[in-house]
Design an enzyme around this catalytic site. Structure first.
Site, PDB file in Angstrom:
ATOM      1  N   GLU A   1     -12.224 -61.459  72.312  1.00 41.02           N
ATOM      2  CA  GLU A   1     -13.354 -61.178  73.207  1.00 41.02           C
ATOM      3  C   GLU A   1     -14.611 -61.888  72.710  1.00 41.02           C
ATOM      4  O   GLU A   1     -14.769 -62.124  71.501  1.00 41.02           O
ATOM      5  CB  GLU A   1     -13.588 -59.657  73.255  1.00 41.02           C
ATOM      6  CG  GLU A   1     -14.745 -59.260  74.178  1.00 41.02           C
ATOM      7  CD  GLU A   1     -14.786 -57.762  74.472  1.00 41.02           C
ATOM      8  OE1 GLU A   1     -14.059 -56.990  73.823  1.00 41.02           O
ATOM      9  OE2 GLU A   1     -15.572 -57.376  75.367  1.00 41.02           O
TER      10      GLU A   1
ATOM     11  N   ASN B   1     -11.175 -54.689  83.763  1.00 41.36           N
ATOM     12  CA  ASN B   1     -11.016 -54.062  82.460  1.00 41.36           C
ATOM     13  C   ASN B   1     -11.767 -52.730  82.455  1.00 41.36           C
ATOM     14  O   ASN B   1     -12.917 -52.657  82.904  1.00 41.36           O
ATOM     15  CB  ASN B   1     -11.621 -54.966  81.374  1.00 41.36           C
ATOM     16  CG  ASN B   1     -11.753 -54.246  80.028  1.00 41.36           C
ATOM     17  OD1 ASN B   1     -10.766 -54.012  79.346  1.00 41.36           O
ATOM     18  ND2 ASN B   1     -12.976 -53.859  79.667  1.00 41.36           N
ATOM     19  N   GLU B   2     -11.109 -51.702  81.996  1.00 40.28           N
ATOM     20  CA  GLU B   2     -11.741 -50.385  81.824  1.00 40.28           C
ATOM     21  C   GLU B   2     -12.622 -50.043  83.029  1.00 40.28           C
ATOM     22  O   GLU B   2     -13.832 -49.781  82.884  1.00 40.28           O
ATOM     23  CB  GLU B   2     -12.499 -50.314  80.495  1.00 40.28           C
ATOM     24  CG  GLU B   2     -11.555 -50.488  79.310  1.00 40.28           C
ATOM     25  CD  GLU B   2     -12.103 -50.026  77.964  1.00 40.28           C
ATOM     26  OE1 GLU B   2     -13.310 -49.785  77.849  1.00 40.28           O
ATOM     27  OE2 GLU B   2     -11.288 -49.897  77.029  1.00 40.28           O
TER      28      GLU B   2
ATOM     29  N   TYR C   1      -7.596 -46.250  70.992  1.00 45.94           N
ATOM     30  CA  TYR C   1      -8.019 -46.617  69.639  1.00 45.94           C
ATOM     31  C   TYR C   1      -7.842 -45.442  68.698  1.00 45.94           C
ATOM     32  O   TYR C   1      -7.997 -44.277  69.086  1.00 45.94           O
ATOM     33  CB  TYR C   1      -9.490 -47.039  69.650  1.00 45.94           C
ATOM     34  CG  TYR C   1      -9.720 -48.405  70.253  1.00 45.94           C
ATOM     35  CD1 TYR C   1      -9.600 -49.554  69.483  1.00 45.94           C
ATOM     36  CD2 TYR C   1     -10.043 -48.556  71.598  1.00 45.94           C
ATOM     37  CE1 TYR C   1      -9.800 -50.816  70.029  1.00 45.94           C
ATOM     38  CE2 TYR C   1     -10.239 -49.807  72.153  1.00 45.94           C
ATOM     39  CZ  TYR C   1     -10.114 -50.937  71.365  1.00 45.94           C
ATOM     40  OH  TYR C   1     -10.316 -52.188  71.903  1.00 45.94           O
TER      41      TYR C   1
ATOM     42  N   GLU D   1      -5.079 -52.693  74.421  1.00 42.18           N
ATOM     43  CA  GLU D   1      -6.108 -52.501  73.379  1.00 42.18           C
ATOM     44  C   GLU D   1      -5.680 -51.326  72.516  1.00 42.18           C
ATOM     45  O   GLU D   1      -5.556 -50.201  73.013  1.00 42.18           O
ATOM     46  CB  GLU D   1      -7.493 -52.238  73.985  1.00 42.18           C
ATOM     47  CG  GLU D   1      -8.116 -53.476  74.604  1.00 42.18           C
ATOM     48  CD  GLU D   1      -9.571 -53.290  75.030  1.00 42.18           C
ATOM     49  OE1 GLU D   1     -10.296 -52.512  74.364  1.00 42.18           O
ATOM     50  OE2 GLU D   1      -9.970 -53.932  76.023  1.00 42.18           O
TER      51      GLU D   1
ATOM     52  N   GLN E   1      -8.995 -56.537  67.352  1.00 44.33           N
ATOM     53  CA  GLN E   1      -8.913 -57.797  68.023  1.00 44.33           C
ATOM     54  C   GLN E   1      -8.438 -58.865  67.034  1.00 44.33           C
ATOM     55  O   GLN E   1      -8.209 -58.562  65.880  1.00 44.33           O
ATOM     56  CB  GLN E   1     -10.267 -58.167  68.606  1.00 44.33           C
ATOM     57  CG  GLN E   1     -10.737 -57.190  69.706  1.00 44.33           C
ATOM     58  CD  GLN E   1     -11.950 -57.696  70.488  1.00 44.33           C
ATOM     59  OE1 GLN E   1     -12.393 -58.815  70.310  1.00 44.33           O
ATOM     60  NE2 GLN E   1     -12.497 -56.838  71.344  1.00 44.33           N
TER      61      GLN E   1
END
Ligand code: AHR
Length: 522
Positions: free
Chosen positions: A57, A203-204, A270, A326, A375
């Site tokens: 990213e 995204n999201e 996460y 992710e 990432q």
């Protein structure tokens, strides 16, 4: 207190459900050895190589500095991308790279990243530190990076504040063999169309991508996905923006309403010890911090199981992938770094987190065909850290290297009966395991000992696996927070492992505390 109790309950529930009731009771398990059956006789779906997808990213030094230094840099580079980092990623066999975000993608306008670099607009990276974004790395540079690494592209489109037309034209610009946008692409230096095997429909959307309700996101996903058109003879898999952690309603709504337009649905989860916002140190932690983090990683198993159950209701043929695009640890930024850059060190604890995830994914290959750790370089649970001209490979990189033989190998289910590892309110199976058979017939067994204090013996019955010998590699360290830095880059590095034997259809292994082991059975 309530939070603590919830955590204990969650940890116990997870441990019980994750292994379908085959675990021994925690109290009796402290001294028990692990037993397992490796089911070579009932192979499961392939461990798709896209499970090792990386995420790059425009965030902190993930792109600028970490990958891109520019063609005029004294740091050795090829067309601007640093040779050391690209070489290490090529060694890893990175199959796919997701770009340009993340939240950054939700505000990215692709036209600002094509044409002469000196004429590209400078924007503010509103999500990540408010720094300027020069747009130097755009579509052409990203595609060059994928070529240099030998990876395929997973381009994330802008549903957040971009239009349908803009998204459709980006796809056309990248993939069309003819037409005005193909000519523009050629004028910018690329005649042939690129392959874009994966395209993210936002995204999201529940958060930085627009704070949408799932019903609205589903409708937008249907609309945007309709206009992502692959030229004849090519295929673009459309990945819808999926749920956050345990938002099963999101998954159910998206799959119910948009299944006709999408090929994959994402999931973001996460591991955040201490909870949101991330506040725990990446390197300064005690055993409770170790245990909380690993319990958080183990949670992925239960999350996937429940999201898959939602998907199964509306897609029983399992056509649509679950793409866990992710995942990884998220701590407070390293001291002295810009908090918006999400720069964090990486220790033996992160190595265990990586191995736990990679083992869990093996249990779900019917549905999970892609995962992307967050990432790739210098951001969150990175493979690689850079500091100007220096580069270091993290313990997580080494785990990925050890698991490389899993790419496109056939999963062999592992029935595991493990003792528990307990610390304070955190309880989890001490051993994590998975196995695959590669195309050459070699069986690879990935094992992790989550207990930082006790060795674990594993006795595995090989069913449908004929092996005369075993060799292996181990990643371990004297301390839980051992790490690699620029002064000591090889503190945590894989070594030859001699603690395994094969005898009469049984594999016997002694796993040292806090270790990741990859065995090759021939
Ligand atoms: O990986 C960092 C951020 O985490 C991504 O930009 C976003 O998608 C997620 O919230």
């Amino acid at each position: 207190m309530a939070r603590t109790l919830r955590r204990v309950a969650a940890a116990l529930l997870l441990s019980a459900t994750s292994l379908a009731g085959v675990l021994t009771a925690p109290a009796a398990a402290q001294t028990a050895a692990t037993t397992a059956v490796i089911r070579g006789d009932t192979p499961a779906p392939v461990y798709d190589r896209r499970m090792f997808t990386q995420f790059a990213e425009h965030l902190g030094t993930g792109i600028y500095g970490g990958l891109w230094v520019g063609p005029d840099s004294p740091i050795p580079n090829t067309r601007g991308f640093r040779n050391d980092v690209v070489g290490a990623l090529r060694d890893l066999g990175v199959p796919t790279i997701r770009w340009p975000g993340g939240c950054f993608a939700d505000e990215y306008h692709w036209r600002e990243g094509i044409g002469p670099q000196s004429e590209r607009p400078t924007k503010i990276n509103t999500h990540w530190g408010g720094v300027t974004e020069p747009n130097t790395v755009g579509t052409h540079e990203f595609m060059d990076l994928t070529d240099q690494i030998g990876a395929e592209a997973y381009v994330a489109g802008n549903v957040g504040n971009g239009t349908v037309q803009e998204m459709a034209e980006w796809v056309e610009y990248m993939t069309a063999p003819a037409g005005s946008l193909a000519e523009l692409r050629a004028r910018n230096g690329r005649k042939d169309p690129w392959k874009v095997p994966f395209f993210g429909v936002g995204n999201e959307l529940w958060g930085c991508g627009g704070n949408m309700r799932p019903e609205y996101a589903a409708d937008l996903t249907r609309r945007y996905a309709t206009f992502i058109k692959a030229p004849a003879g090519t295929r673009i898999m459309k990945v819808a923006a999926g749920a956050n952690v345990d938002d099963y309603r999101w998954t159910e709504t998206l799959i119910r309403e948009a299944r006709g337009q999408i090929d994959a649905l994402s999931l973001h989860y996460y591991t955040i010890p201490g909870g949101w916002p991330p506040r725990a140190s990446a390197t300064q932690f005690d055993e409770a911090g170790w245990a909380e983090t690993l319990a958080g990683a183990v949670r992925m198993d239960d999350l996937i199981t429940r999201h898959v159950a939602m998907m199964d209701r509306h897609d029983p043929e399992k056509r649509i992938w679950l793409a866990v695009d992710e995942w990884g640890t998220w701590y407070a930024g390293d001291p002295g770094t810009n908090p918006g850059f999400l720069r964090q060190q990486n220790t033996m604890r992160d190595a265990l987190v990586a191995a736990i995830h990679l083992n869990i994914f093996a249990k779900h290959t019917e549905r999970v065909k892609m995962s992307a750790i967050a990432q790739m370089v210098n951001v969150l649970q990175a493979m690689i850290l850079t500091d100007d001209r220096r580069m270091v490979l993290t313990p997580t990189y080494h785990v990925f290297a050890m698991y490389k033989p899993y790419m496109d190998a056939t999963v062999l289910p592992v029935e595991l009966k493990s003792p528990f590892y307990n610390k304070d309110q955190w309880t989890m199976p001490a051993v994590s395991a998975s196995a695959v058979r590669d195309k050459a017939g070699v069986v690879h067994v990935g094992l992790a000992n989550l207990d930082p204090n006790r060795a674990q013996t594993v006795s595995a019955t090989l069913r449908g696996v004929t092996a005369r010998g075993v060799s292996g590699r181990i990643l371990t360290a004297p301390t839980m927070n051992a790490l690699n830095n620029f002064d000591a880059p090889n503190t945590v590095a894989p070594a030859r492992f001699t603690g395994a034997r094969v005898n009469g259809g049984t594999l016997s292994v002694t796993l040292p505390p806090k270790s990741v082991v990859m065995l090759d059975l021939r």
